[in-house]
Design an enzyme around this catalytic site. Structure first.
Site, mmCIF file in Angstrom:
data_model
loop_
_atom_site.group_PDB
_atom_site.id
_atom_site.type_symbol
_atom_site.label_atom_id
_atom_site.label_comp_id
_atom_site.label_asym_id
_atom_site.label_seq_id
_atom_site.Cartn_x
_atom_site.Cartn_y
_atom_site.Cartn_z
ATOM 1 N N ARG A 115 30.922 41.245 89.843
ATOM 2 C CA ARG A 115 32.290 41.517 90.318
ATOM 3 C C ARG A 115 32.383 42.679 91.302
ATOM 4 O O ARG A 115 33.426 42.927 91.889
ATOM 5 C CB ARG A 115 33.207 41.767 89.116
ATOM 6 C CG ARG A 115 33.665 40.467 88.475
ATOM 7 C CD ARG A 115 34.601 40.733 87.331
ATOM 8 N NE ARG A 115 33.884 41.103 86.125
ATOM 9 C CZ ARG A 115 34.435 41.749 85.092
ATOM 10 N NH1 ARG A 115 35.703 42.102 85.133
ATOM 11 N NH2 ARG A 115 33.726 42.025 84.025
ATOM 12 N N ASN A 134 18.059 73.887 124.490
ATOM 13 C CA ASN A 134 16.918 74.067 123.588
ATOM 14 C C ASN A 134 15.950 72.894 123.615
ATOM 15 O O ASN A 134 14.929 72.929 122.965
ATOM 16 C CB ASN A 134 17.407 74.295 122.154
ATOM 17 C CG ASN A 134 18.205 73.121 121.620
ATOM 18 O OD1 ASN A 134 18.884 72.433 122.380
ATOM 19 N ND2 ASN A 134 18.111 72.873 120.328
ATOM 20 N N GLY A 183 20.669 39.692 77.085
ATOM 21 C CA GLY A 183 21.585 40.405 76.204
ATOM 22 C C GLY A 183 21.157 41.850 75.970
ATOM 23 O O GLY A 183 20.020 42.230 76.239
ATOM 24 N N THR A 184 22.111 42.652 75.462
ATOM 25 C CA THR A 184 21.862 44.086 75.298
ATOM 26 C C THR A 184 20.760 44.361 74.265
ATOM 27 O O THR A 184 20.000 45.314 74.408
ATOM 28 C CB THR A 184 23.151 44.820 74.896
ATOM 29 O OG1 THR A 184 23.775 44.110 73.808
ATOM 30 C CG2 THR A 184 24.138 44.878 76.046
ATOM 31 N N ALA A 205 20.479 49.183 82.316
ATOM 32 C CA ALA A 205 20.935 49.104 83.709
ATOM 33 C C ALA A 205 20.383 47.871 84.402
ATOM 34 O O ALA A 205 20.095 47.889 85.594
ATOM 35 C CB ALA A 205 20.498 50.364 84.455
ATOM 36 N N GLN A 214 13.418 44.377 82.638
ATOM 37 C CA GLN A 214 13.918 43.242 81.858
ATOM 38 C C GLN A 214 14.090 42.100 82.860
ATOM 39 O O GLN A 214 15.053 42.083 83.618
ATOM 40 C CB GLN A 214 15.262 43.582 81.191
ATOM 41 C CG GLN A 214 15.763 42.483 80.276
ATOM 42 C CD GLN A 214 17.219 42.651 79.876
ATOM 43 O OE1 GLN A 214 18.003 43.315 80.571
ATOM 44 N NE2 GLN A 214 17.598 42.031 78.775
HETATM 45 C C1 UD1 Z 1 29.054 45.321 75.428
HETATM 46 C C2 UD1 Z 1 29.044 45.306 73.902
HETATM 47 C C3 UD1 Z 1 30.490 45.374 73.413
HETATM 48 C C4 UD1 Z 1 31.157 46.613 73.964
HETATM 49 C C5 UD1 Z 1 31.078 46.634 75.485
HETATM 50 C C6 UD1 Z 1 31.598 47.933 76.016
HETATM 51 C C7 UD1 Z 1 27.126 43.937 73.251
HETATM 52 C C8 UD1 Z 1 26.656 42.638 72.778
HETATM 53 N N1 UD1 Z 1 28.435 44.095 73.447
HETATM 54 O O1 UD1 Z 1 29.684 44.142 75.852
HETATM 55 O O2 UD1 Z 1 30.517 45.402 71.985
HETATM 56 O O3 UD1 Z 1 32.531 46.638 73.549
HETATM 57 O O4 UD1 Z 1 29.695 46.503 75.915
HETATM 58 O O5 UD1 Z 1 31.638 47.861 77.415
HETATM 59 O O6 UD1 Z 1 26.304 44.852 73.419
HETATM 60 N N2 UD1 Z 1 22.667 44.795 80.085
HETATM 61 C C9 UD1 Z 1 21.318 44.743 80.355
HETATM 62 N N3 UD1 Z 1 20.614 43.635 80.048
HETATM 63 C C10 UD1 Z 1 21.205 42.548 79.460
HETATM 64 C C11 UD1 Z 1 22.586 42.601 79.185
HETATM 65 C C12 UD1 Z 1 23.282 43.749 79.510
HETATM 66 O O7 UD1 Z 1 20.749 45.703 80.889
HETATM 67 O O8 UD1 Z 1 20.491 41.583 79.196
HETATM 68 C C13 UD1 Z 1 23.426 45.984 80.436
HETATM 69 C C14 UD1 Z 1 24.450 45.691 81.502
HETATM 70 O O9 UD1 Z 1 23.925 45.989 82.777
HETATM 71 C C15 UD1 Z 1 25.579 46.626 81.151
HETATM 72 C C16 UD1 Z 1 25.465 46.805 79.654
HETATM 73 O O10 UD1 Z 1 24.159 46.403 79.319
HETATM 74 O O11 UD1 Z 1 25.412 47.875 81.739
HETATM 75 C C17 UD1 Z 1 26.509 46.049 78.868
HETATM 76 O O12 UD1 Z 1 26.321 44.680 79.098
HETATM 77 P P1 UD1 Z 1 27.535 43.686 79.201
HETATM 78 O O13 UD1 Z 1 27.000 42.334 79.324
HETATM 79 O O14 UD1 Z 1 28.488 44.168 80.206
HETATM 80 O O15 UD1 Z 1 28.152 43.848 77.741
HETATM 81 P P2 UD1 Z 1 29.643 43.557 77.362
HETATM 82 O O16 UD1 Z 1 29.861 42.123 77.301
HETATM 83 O O17 UD1 Z 1 30.549 44.358 78.194
#
Ligand code: UD1
Ligand code: CA
Length: 452
Positions: A15, A383, A78-79, A9, A73
């Site tokens: 957007r 009151n 990245g995720t 999160a 974070q």
């Molecule tokens: C990600 C997936 C993709 C999947 C899609 C579904 C990866 C690399 N890709 O892409 O395969 O189809 O979700 O919606 O995982 N977040 C963090 N910290 C970060 C980056 C992201 O907390 O450094 C959180 C974001 O807040 C979000 C989620 O992770 O809630 C997904 O991140 P986002 O960058 O939207 O991933 P997508 O490009 O949508």
């Protein structure tokens, strides 16, 4: 099997165009992240890690709880990097990854996913998409075994034809996680550490990736803008409407009905159009709710009737009691069985006994009204003296004449009566009439003024 859950999160949610962090935007009156946390709790994990970054302080403030560990974070790399921040707190056999902006994921789906995980197997939630643009694609071999996930931006033309998309929701054996995350690189189209790259690593380590399909697209839909937010709100509304109808509620129009909280219902309840139920609402058998009512944190006992355009907050209607149209019951309002509150009556912290009535145009605050007492139109409990609040206490079978002002603190005994238009400043004993108004004088032969 022990379970740790990591909820991502930290993202900004550009957007949404909002000062509020994306995961705090509400669906059905509750922050998206709150929905995800509640669903996580339903799986009874040993820990819940919430990775936050953008708006971290606000998120923490709103959702802090004993069973949640917030992990910062600082930079969104990245995720995979996000999950790595929570590694020091992960000790369970299985780690489940969820997302703060995917609020409608259901417990049952996650239970099916968790059933797949083992020491040598991952569970990955995928979804078949009409338009998979933007999603990571699930790459399978000739035996249909998952080999990797390729992000849209990194995918070849051929891979982009794949319609099976990655939901991002993933369950994996905890003991491998640190090793895989440590080997991630960011040499890809977005320069990010992708969590999705652990899939190919797991396959290389001879683990299997089992998949579960989401039952529908909307359940795994992430929210990136307010249009998607409205779609999820609509979906939630329909889901709740169907659930209540299945339990024996007649909804005059399921499309014009909102639940923003938890509702329990009895049978043969009827709810007219444009009713909003918020917080915790308990509705027993045979209750009828008229159109345009807002009912929050309230209890409606068997056979109670809420007539059109009433507003209830922290109220209780006893068996067969009724209120409205246009009644306002504020916190602490309690109507006994068969009590009646009519139009333009406001109650706050007021208890009415069995069969008591206030038919029209009154304010009853900090009051106790005994059984069968009747409050005339226009009665006001005074009151508040500008600094402190005081109580008005009435016995049973009291009759308050229209337009009485009851200046609290004041009490009236059983069967006391007040004359219409009285200002009552002293206690009234039982079986007594109080008249607190100037006596009428008739002036005979009085002439109206005339124009000069
Ligand atoms: C990600 C997936 C993709 C999947 C899609 C579904 C990866 C690399 N890709 O892409 O395969 O189809 O979700 O919606 O995982 N977040 C963090 N910290 C970060 C980056 C992201 O907390 O450094 C959180 C974001 O807040 C979000 C989620 O992770 O809630 C997904 O991140 P986002 O960058 O939207 O991933 P997508 O490009 O949508
Ligand atoms: Ca996304």
């Amino acid at each position: 099997m022990s379970l740790d859950i990591v909820i991502l999160a930290a993202g900004q949610g550009t957007r949404m165009r909002s000062a509020l962090p994306k995961v705090l935007h509400p669906v059905a009156g509750k922050p998206m992240l709150g929905h995800v946390i509640d669903t996580a709790r339903s799986l009874q994990p040993q820990s819940i890690q919430v990775v936050i970054g953008h708006g971290a302080e606000m998120v923490r403030e709103q959702l802090a709880a004993d069973d949640i560990n917030f992990v910062i974070q600082a930079e969104q790399l990245g995720t995979g990097h996000a999950v790595a921040q929570s590694l020091p707190y992960l000790t369970a056999d299985t780690v489940l990854i969820l997302y703060g902006d995917v609020p409608l994921i259901e417990t049952a789906t996650l239970e099916r996913l968790l059933a797949l995980v083992g020491e040598q197997q991952l569970g990955l939630l995928t979804v078949e998409l009409a338009d998979p643009t933007g999603y990571g694609r699930i790459v399978r071999d000739a035996q249909d075994e998952v080999q990797a996930i390729v992000e849209h931006k990194d995918a070849s033309e051929a891979q982009r034809q794949i319609r099976e998309g990655n939901t991002g929701i993933l369950a994996l054996p905890g003991k491998h996680l640190a090793g895989w995350l440590g080997r991630l690189s960011n040499s890809n189209a977005q320069g990010e550490y992708y969590l999705t790259d652990v899939i190919a690593m797991a396959v290389a380590d001879n683990l299997r990736v089992a998949t579960e399909r989401a039952t529908n697209e909307i359940e795994v839909q992430g929210v990136n803008d307010r249009i998607q937010l409205a779609q999820l709100e609509d979906h939630y509304r329909q889901r709740m409407a169907r659930r209540l109808m299945a339990q024996g509620v007649t909804l005059r129009d399921p499309k014009r009905f909102d639940v923003r909280g938890e509702v329990s219902v009895g049978r043969d309840v009827t709810i007219d159009v444009n009713v909003v139920l918020e917080g915790r609402v308990v509705i027993e058998d045979d209750v009828q709710i008229g159109p345009n009512c807002v009912i929050k944190d309230s209890v409606l006992r068997k056979g109670a009737i809420v007539k059109a355009s009433s507003h209830l907050d922290g109220a209780e209607l006893g068996e067969g009691a009724d209120c409205g149209p246009f009644a306002r019951l504020r916190p602490g309002s309690r109507l006994g069985a068969k009590a009646h509150v009519g139009n333009f009556v406001e109650l706050k912290n007021a208890v009415m006994g069995e069969g008591a009535k206030a038919g029209h145009l009154s304010y009853l605050g900090d009051a106790e009204i005994g059984a069968r007492s009747n409050i005339g139109a226009g009665t006001i409990t005074c009151n508040y003296d500008g600094a402190n609040k005081f109580r008005t206490v009435m016995g049973e079978d009291v009759f308050i004449g229209s337009n009485s002002a009851l200046v609290a603190p004041v009490s009236l005994g059983d069967r006391a009566t007040t004359g219409a238009g009285s200002v009552v400043t002293q206690d009234v004993p039982a079986d007594t009439l109080a008249v607190g108004r100037a006596r009428q004088r008739n002036i005979e032969g009085w002439k109206r003024p005339t124009k000069k």
